[in-house]
Write a protein that holds these residues in place. Structure first.
Motif, mmCIF file in Angstrom:
data_model
loop_
_atom_site.group_PDB
_atom_site.id
_atom_site.type_symbol
_atom_site.label_atom_id
_atom_site.label_comp_id
_atom_site.label_asym_id
_atom_site.label_seq_id
_atom_site.Cartn_x
_atom_site.Cartn_y
_atom_site.Cartn_z
ATOM 1 N N ASP A 32 56.176 45.532 34.686
ATOM 2 C CA ASP A 32 55.233 46.647 34.619
ATOM 3 C C ASP A 32 54.924 47.086 33.197
ATOM 4 O O ASP A 32 54.438 48.188 32.991
ATOM 5 C CB ASP A 32 55.764 47.832 35.434
ATOM 6 C CG ASP A 32 57.052 48.371 34.850
ATOM 7 O OD1 ASP A 32 57.543 47.809 33.838
ATOM 8 O OD2 ASP A 32 57.584 49.356 35.397
ATOM 9 N N ASN A 33 55.218 46.254 32.193
ATOM 10 C CA ASN A 33 54.817 46.616 30.819
ATOM 11 C C ASN A 33 54.673 45.390 29.932
ATOM 12 O O ASN A 33 55.134 44.293 30.279
ATOM 13 C CB ASN A 33 55.805 47.612 30.211
ATOM 14 C CG ASN A 33 57.169 46.994 30.028
ATOM 15 O OD1 ASN A 33 57.371 46.141 29.167
ATOM 16 N ND2 ASN A 33 58.116 47.417 30.858
ATOM 17 N N ARG A 54 45.473 46.719 31.394
ATOM 18 C CA ARG A 54 46.030 47.961 30.855
ATOM 19 C C ARG A 54 47.484 48.121 31.297
ATOM 20 O O ARG A 54 47.760 48.284 32.469
ATOM 21 C CB ARG A 54 45.198 49.141 31.330
ATOM 22 C CG ARG A 54 45.568 50.426 30.630
ATOM 23 C CD ARG A 54 44.646 51.553 30.973
ATOM 24 N NE ARG A 54 43.335 51.403 30.340
ATOM 25 C CZ ARG A 54 42.463 52.417 30.258
ATOM 26 N NH1 ARG A 54 42.758 53.574 30.764
ATOM 27 N NH2 ARG A 54 41.293 52.232 29.677
ATOM 28 N N LEU A 55 48.396 48.097 30.318
ATOM 29 C CA LEU A 55 49.814 48.209 30.634
ATOM 30 C C LEU A 55 50.476 49.194 29.680
ATOM 31 O O LEU A 55 49.992 49.423 28.582
ATOM 32 C CB LEU A 55 50.493 46.842 30.461
ATOM 33 C CG LEU A 55 50.175 45.735 31.472
ATOM 34 C CD1 LEU A 55 50.871 44.452 31.043
ATOM 35 C CD2 LEU A 55 50.616 46.114 32.875
ATOM 36 N N GLU A 62 47.003 46.290 26.362
ATOM 37 C CA GLU A 62 48.321 45.681 26.143
ATOM 38 C C GLU A 62 48.468 44.311 26.817
ATOM 39 O O GLU A 62 48.966 43.357 26.221
ATOM 40 C CB GLU A 62 49.377 46.643 26.715
ATOM 41 C CG GLU A 62 50.801 46.249 26.456
ATOM 42 C CD GLU A 62 51.323 46.841 25.162
ATOM 43 O OE1 GLU A 62 52.377 46.380 24.714
ATOM 44 O OE2 GLU A 62 50.669 47.745 24.618
ATOM 45 N N GLY A 63 48.039 44.224 28.088
ATOM 46 C CA GLY A 63 48.198 42.981 28.852
ATOM 47 C C GLY A 63 47.441 41.829 28.210
ATOM 48 O O GLY A 63 47.973 40.716 28.067
ATOM 49 N N ALA B 316 38.843 53.546 24.517
ATOM 50 C CA ALA B 316 40.249 53.952 24.507
ATOM 51 C C ALA B 316 41.129 52.819 24.000
ATOM 52 O O ALA B 316 42.081 53.038 23.251
ATOM 53 C CB ALA B 316 40.668 54.355 25.920
ATOM 54 N N ASP B 317 40.790 51.576 24.407
ATOM 55 C CA ASP B 317 41.602 50.419 24.015
ATOM 56 C C ASP B 317 41.467 50.095 22.540
ATOM 57 O O ASP B 317 42.437 49.899 21.838
ATOM 58 C CB ASP B 317 41.157 49.173 24.795
ATOM 59 C CG ASP B 317 41.506 49.269 26.263
ATOM 60 O OD1 ASP B 317 42.222 50.218 26.619
ATOM 61 O OD2 ASP B 317 41.062 48.398 27.027
ATOM 62 N N ARG B 318 40.225 50.015 22.087
ATOM 63 C CA ARG B 318 39.959 49.407 20.792
ATOM 64 C C ARG B 318 39.380 50.346 19.751
ATOM 65 O O ARG B 318 39.082 49.930 18.637
ATOM 66 C CB ARG B 318 38.957 48.253 20.975
ATOM 67 C CG ARG B 318 39.495 47.105 21.766
ATOM 68 C CD ARG B 318 40.562 46.409 20.961
ATOM 69 N NE ARG B 318 41.185 45.368 21.744
ATOM 70 C CZ ARG B 318 40.711 44.122 21.836
ATOM 71 N NH1 ARG B 318 39.617 43.798 21.221
ATOM 72 N NH2 ARG B 318 41.350 43.229 22.546
#
Lengths: 214, 445
Positions: A32-33, A54-55, A62-63, B316-318
């Motif tokens: 889960d991360n 998204r992790l 992150e993923g 939000a990510d980048r």
């Protein structure tokens, strides 16, 4: 077939485990991360991984970063990335190593379980599978391309399906024509777009996607 | 001396970007000093004229009770303000930074109303004080400069004056203890000429700047006026922000209610019915399950669009850079993105910047018929701080004619920026190319 799953929401993680077990996969790890995912992929070397973009801990992409990072060390490790949103930017980054064996799909595609599992198997076999949304956006992006305008509607349909990463057999099944017809269409498409025709599914898809990205 | 004696004041707006930095003279050396000399003469004439205006103004205010004074006061106020504006302009050109007008907006209404507003405006009385002060201080600034030059010329020409004048004048230049008896002797005064000219040459610029400072101190808005204007502007932009926010929330609520929520209800219904029918009608159940799946897909698609409108995940990510790259990729018109950013910016700034660029881009796609679009985003730090300003430029090679006050597109962007103290300027001649410049003050993190 051995599979690693990375998804932070327990509800969805359980759902994915259930789907893959029901379809004869062996789930070797479900994490889960991001950091755990990198560890799981490098130690288990699964036949395929299904990863949420998204992790934790950052709750950003992150993923995706983890997958790109691991594939630098283990080139061509088959990975399907799932997301609530598809971004061309991410599709491009995933395919940039040109090793193939990647999938990038909307989470919604899981709802069509049969199709989704078939896609994961294709990636495990080394193909590239792109979400129709990404392909649609790429085609829109190149909508003014005079070469694309030369394609017949049937050829256009074949090109779209090809860019999603489907094999000739799958395309023939979808369009209710023989595989030979699809071969003929794809040969015409490649000639019209000035691409090198290839019998290798994966190389062909990468060539089409590279062309569409312009 | 190249002065023509005409009364003309420098033109050009203080906001025009082509100006020297404060304290840097636009021209150096003799030419500039000669032009300043011309100006000091003009300003001296101005000081005299100003005194006349002052007299006119006092007269008209005193006869206000006689009714005729009202239009007269309004007229003289307009004249005084025009006259003060010319001086503000001159001071701005000298100092290299604009001098703002301090006047309160005149209300619409009858003459008495306007007159009341003008008399209540402290800036009116400061103009008046300036007219008084100007007719005195002027002599010690630009007047002095002019005087030094005149003295220089006077002493250089002293022998000539001696020869041409009757024997009663120009014989005792330094008082009765020192008498000149011949033209040859009068040449003794000539060296004083260069001394005065040198004095004039070295002080001309300083005295001109001094007079500009005096003008600014009396004619620029006071701190209180500036604060008042700022408060009014903040109140207006806050009201607009609150309205916009409320509108956004209403839109989100409506979209959720009519879209995703309704679909989830129908999904629940299909599933409930399927559960009921499972023992005796597997065929119908299969149909219901397919419908349920379709509902789920649509609900997801709607939520996705909604979330993108609130805060794009890629942002939000980048951060801003990645989000703009993604935006350019999804654009049917070839778009290049150039960013020069120190890293992630504060979230509110990032989001505001993303949406204004996205809107400007959508505007260009909709109206410009461009073949190529360029997005440039740059962070310029203020020296010695972490704060700075973010400049965003969206340029296209389309047909031009974009106006910030025209269509709703650019006005909406300007409103969004105003909430952050940002600005928007459009450079878009008919026929193109267009450049929309937007700026946001922010602190980099």
């Amino acid at each position: 077939m051995r599979i690693v799953i990375a998804e932070d929401l327990a509800l969805l993680r359980e759902g994915l485990i259930r789907i893959f077990q029901a379809n004869g996969f062996e789930v070797v790890d479900a994490v889960d991360n991001g950091p755990s995912l990198i560890r799981a992929l490098t130690t288990h070397r699964p036949d395929v991984a299904v990863v949420d973009v998204r992790l934790p801990p950052t709750f950003t992409d992150e993923g995706l970063r983890a997958v790109i990072d691991v594939r630098k060390r283990i080139p061509g490790l088959p990975v399907v990335v799932l997301s609530q949103y598809v971004e061309q930017l991410y599709a491009r980054e995933l395919m940039s190593d040109r090793a193939g064996a990647v999938g990038y799909l909307l989470k919604d595609r899981v709802l069509d379980v049969g199709q989704f599992v078939a896609g994961v198997r294709q990636v495990a076999a080394g193909s590239t599978v792109m979400d129709p949304d990404v392909v649609g956006a790429l085609l829109t992006h190149r909508s003014a391309d005079p070469l694309l305008l030369e394609l017949t509607p049937r050829e256009h349909e074949v090109l779209t399906l090809m860019a999603q990463g489907r094999s000739n057999a799958a395309i023939a099944g979808r369009m209710f024509v023989s595989e030979k017809t699809v071969s003929k269409h794809s040969y015409n498409i490649f000639t019209k777009l000035g691409l090198e025709p290839s019998e290798d599914d994966n190389r062909r898809i990468l060539a089409v996607l590279a062309y569409l990205e312009g | 001396m190249t002065h023509t004696g005409e009364r003309h004041f420098p033109r050009g707006t203080p906001q025009s970007g082509e100006r020297p930095a404060p304290g840097v003279a636009p021209r150096a050396g003799l030419a500039q000093r000669v032009s300043l000399l011309g100006w000091s003469l003009v300003l001296l004439l101005g000081a005299v004229l100003g005194f006349g205006l002052l007299t006119l103004w006092i007269t008209s205010v005193t006869v206000v009770v006689l009714w005729v004074g009202i239009p007269l006061t309004l007229l003289s106020t307009v004249l005084v303000r025009w006259f003060a504006d010319l001086h503000r302009q001159w001071a701005a050109d000298r100092l290299g930074e604009p001098v703002a007008r301090p006047y309160l907006p005149t209300p619409d209404g009858g003459w008495p109303m306007r007159l009341g507003a003008i008399l209540r405006d402290p800036a009116t009385w400061r103009d008046w004080a300036w007219l008084v002060a100007n007719s005195i201080t002027g002599w010690f600034t630009y007047g002095l400069s002019f005087l030094l030059f005149l003295c220089g010329v006077f002493y250089l020409a002293y022998p000539l004056l001696f020869a041409l004048t009757p024997p009663q004048v120009f014989r005792t230049p330094l008082g009765n203890g020192f008498r000149l008896h011949s033209v040859q002797e009068s040449f003794a005064m000539v060296p004083l000429g260069p001394v005065f000219l040198l004095l004039w040459y070295t002080t001309a610029e300083r005295l001109a700047n001094l007079s500009a400072l005096v003008i600014r101190s009396l004619l620029a808005p006071t701190a209180q006026t500036q604060l008042r204007a700022r408060v009014a502007q903040l109140a207006a932009s806050r009201a607009e922000t609150v309205d916009t926010q409320a509108g956004e929330l209403r839109r989100i609520e409506r979209d959720l209610h009519d879209g995703a929520q309704a679909r989830l209800v129908s999904l629940g219904m299909s599933l409930g019915l399927a559960e009921q029918l499972l023992p005796d009608d597997p065929q119908a159940v299969q149909q219901l399950l397919a419908e349920a799946r379709a509902s789920t897909s649509s609900a997801l698609a709607e939520l996705r669009d909604l979330v993108r409108g609130i805060h794009p995940p890629v942002l939000a990510d980048r951060g801003l850079d990645g989000a703009l790259q993604a935006l350019a990729l999804a654009n049917p018109i070839p778009t290049t993105v150039v960013t020069r950013l120190p890293g992630r910016l504060p979230a509110p700034v990032e989001s505001a910047a993303y949406f204004v660029v996205a809107e400007a881009l959508a505007n260009a796609i909709k109206h410009a018929q461009a073949r190529h679009i360029q997005i440039t985003v740059e962070f310029t730090p203020h020296p010695g701080t972490t704060a700075g300003s973010l400049t965003m430029r969206v340029s296209d090679d389309g047909r031009g004619g974009a106006r910030p006050d025209g269509g709703t597109g650019l006005r909406g962007i300007a409103r969004r920026l105003a909430a952050f103290d940002g600005t928007l300027t459009a450079d878009s001649p008919p026929g193109g190319p267009t450049e929309i410049r937007m700026s946001l003050p922010c602190a980099s993190s």
